[in-house]
Design a protein around this motif. Structure first.
Motif, PDB file in Angstrom:
ATOM      1  N   MET A   1       0.814  -1.189   0.000  1.00  0.00           N
ATOM      2  CA  MET A   1       0.000   0.000   0.000  1.00  0.00           C
ATOM      3  C   MET A   1       0.857   1.252   0.000  1.00  0.00           C
ATOM      4  O   MET A   1       0.513   2.241  -0.603  1.00  0.00           O
ATOM      5  CB  MET A   1      -0.911  -0.043   1.236  1.00  0.00           C
ATOM      6  N   ASP A   2       1.997   1.235   0.684  1.00  0.00           N
ATOM      7  CA  ASP A   2       2.868   2.397   0.769  1.00  0.00           C
ATOM      8  C   ASP A   2       3.518   2.706  -0.577  1.00  0.00           C
ATOM      9  O   ASP A   2       3.685   3.866  -0.932  1.00  0.00           O
ATOM     10  CB  ASP A   2       3.930   2.148   1.846  1.00  0.00           C
ATOM     11  N   LYS A   3       3.880   1.634  -1.327  1.00  0.00           N
ATOM     12  CA  LYS A   3       4.487   1.837  -2.643  1.00  0.00           C
ATOM     13  C   LYS A   3       3.493   2.464  -3.609  1.00  0.00           C
ATOM     14  O   LYS A   3       3.855   3.272  -4.455  1.00  0.00           O
ATOM     15  CB  LYS A   3       4.999   0.517  -3.208  1.00  0.00           C
ATOM     16  N   LYS A   4       2.239   2.099  -3.442  1.00  0.00           N
ATOM     17  CA  LYS A   4       1.200   2.633  -4.319  1.00  0.00           C
ATOM     18  C   LYS A   4       1.029   4.141  -4.111  1.00  0.00           C
ATOM     19  O   LYS A   4       0.923   4.906  -5.068  1.00  0.00           O
ATOM     20  CB  LYS A   4      -0.115   1.904  -4.047  1.00  0.00           C
ATOM     21  N   ASN A   5       1.042   4.562  -2.858  1.00  0.00           N
ATOM     22  CA  ASN A   5       0.935   5.996  -2.568  1.00  0.00           C
ATOM     23  C   ASN A   5       2.161   6.753  -3.054  1.00  0.00           C
ATOM     24  O   ASN A   5       2.051   7.868  -3.562  1.00  0.00           O
ATOM     25  CB  ASN A   5       0.739   6.224  -1.076  1.00  0.00           C
ATOM     26  N   ALA A   6       3.336   6.170  -2.898  1.00  0.00           N
ATOM     27  CA  ALA A   6       4.558   6.818  -3.362  1.00  0.00           C
ATOM     28  C   ALA A   6       4.558   6.940  -4.878  1.00  0.00           C
ATOM     29  O   ALA A   6       4.966   7.971  -5.435  1.00  0.00           O
ATOM     30  CB  ALA A   6       5.782   6.036  -2.888  1.00  0.00           C
ATOM     31  N   LEU A   7       4.097   5.899  -5.563  1.00  0.00           N
ATOM     32  CA  LEU A   7       4.017   5.937  -7.020  1.00  0.00           C
ATOM     33  C   LEU A   7       3.012   6.987  -7.477  1.00  0.00           C
ATOM     34  O   LEU A   7       3.264   7.732  -8.426  1.00  0.00           O
ATOM     35  CB  LEU A   7       3.624   4.559  -7.554  1.00  0.00           C
ATOM     36  N   ARG A   8       1.892   7.076  -6.780  1.00  0.00           N
ATOM     37  CA  ARG A   8       0.881   8.076  -7.121  1.00  0.00           C
ATOM     38  C   ARG A   8       1.429   9.496  -6.910  1.00  0.00           C
ATOM     39  O   ARG A   8       1.234  10.383  -7.737  1.00  0.00           O
ATOM     40  CB  ARG A   8      -0.358   7.854  -6.265  1.00  0.00           C
ATOM     41  N   ALA A   9       2.131   9.718  -5.806  1.00  0.00           N
ATOM     42  CA  ALA A   9       2.702  11.041  -5.524  1.00  0.00           C
ATOM     43  C   ALA A   9       3.781  11.396  -6.543  1.00  0.00           C
ATOM     44  O   ALA A   9       3.872  12.543  -7.000  1.00  0.00           O
ATOM     45  CB  ALA A   9       3.282  11.073  -4.111  1.00  0.00           C
ATOM     46  N   GLY A  10       4.597  10.417  -6.926  1.00  0.00           N
ATOM     47  CA  GLY A  10       5.627  10.680  -7.937  1.00  0.00           C
ATOM     48  C   GLY A  10       5.032  10.996  -9.292  1.00  0.00           C
ATOM     49  O   GLY A  10       5.505  11.892 -10.008  1.00  0.00           O
ATOM     50  N   ALA A  11       3.972  10.276  -9.676  1.00  0.00           N
ATOM     51  CA  ALA A  11       3.314  10.551 -10.951  1.00  0.00           C
ATOM     52  C   ALA A  11       2.670  11.922 -10.945  1.00  0.00           C
ATOM     53  O   ALA A  11       2.721  12.656 -11.938  1.00  0.00           O
ATOM     54  CB  ALA A  11       2.276   9.475 -11.246  1.00  0.00           C
ATOM     55  N   LEU A  12       2.069  12.297  -9.833  1.00  0.00           N
ATOM     56  CA  LEU A  12       1.464  13.617  -9.726  1.00  0.00           C
ATOM     57  C   LEU A  12       2.516  14.716  -9.819  1.00  0.00           C
ATOM     58  O   LEU A  12       2.327  15.722 -10.511  1.00  0.00           O
ATOM     59  CB  LEU A  12       0.692  13.725  -8.414  1.00  0.00           C
ATOM     60  N   ALA A  13       3.644  14.531  -9.136  1.00  0.00           N
ATOM     61  CA  ALA A  13       4.714  15.527  -9.188  1.00  0.00           C
ATOM     62  C   ALA A  13       5.296  15.629 -10.595  1.00  0.00           C
ATOM     63  O   ALA A  13       5.547  16.730 -11.097  1.00  0.00           O
ATOM     64  CB  ALA A  13       5.809  15.171  -8.177  1.00  0.00           C
TER      65      ALA A  13
END
Length: 93
Positions: free
Chosen positions: A1-13
């Motif tokens: 779950m943590d990797k998913k949030n990090a990936l989402r934040a990186g894609a947004l940035a």
């Protein structure tokens, strides 16, 4: 779950950065705007004088005026200079 949030934040940035770069392309344009009348550029000496030497000289002038016109050294500190720290009272045992 943590990797998913990090990936989402990186894609947004990354997406936000890409959109900002695409939207700021007119800032890098070589075509002149209407009413644009730039003067000749500054030399290295003029640039250093304007952005380095002038602020340093201005700072030194202001600091010198503050130190020269400072009146706090002329005042005598009467509250602490009159205190006698040695007591004449003797304790009776």
């Amino acid at each position: 779950m943590d990797k998913k949030n990090a990936l989402r934040a990186g894609a947004l940035a990354a997406g936000t950065t890409l959109m900002m770069l695409l939207m700021s392309s007119p800032a890098l344009a070589l075509t002149r705007d209407d009413g644009d009348d730039p003067g000749k550029g500054l030399s290295v000496i003029q640039t250093l004088g304007l952005y380095v030497f002038a602020p340093v000289v201005l700072f030194l002038v202001i600091a010198g005026l503050v130190m020269a016109l400072d009146k706090s050294r002329a005042k005598k500190d009467t509250t602490s200079s009159n205190i006698d720290v040695q007591s004449d009272a003797r304790a009776k045992a």
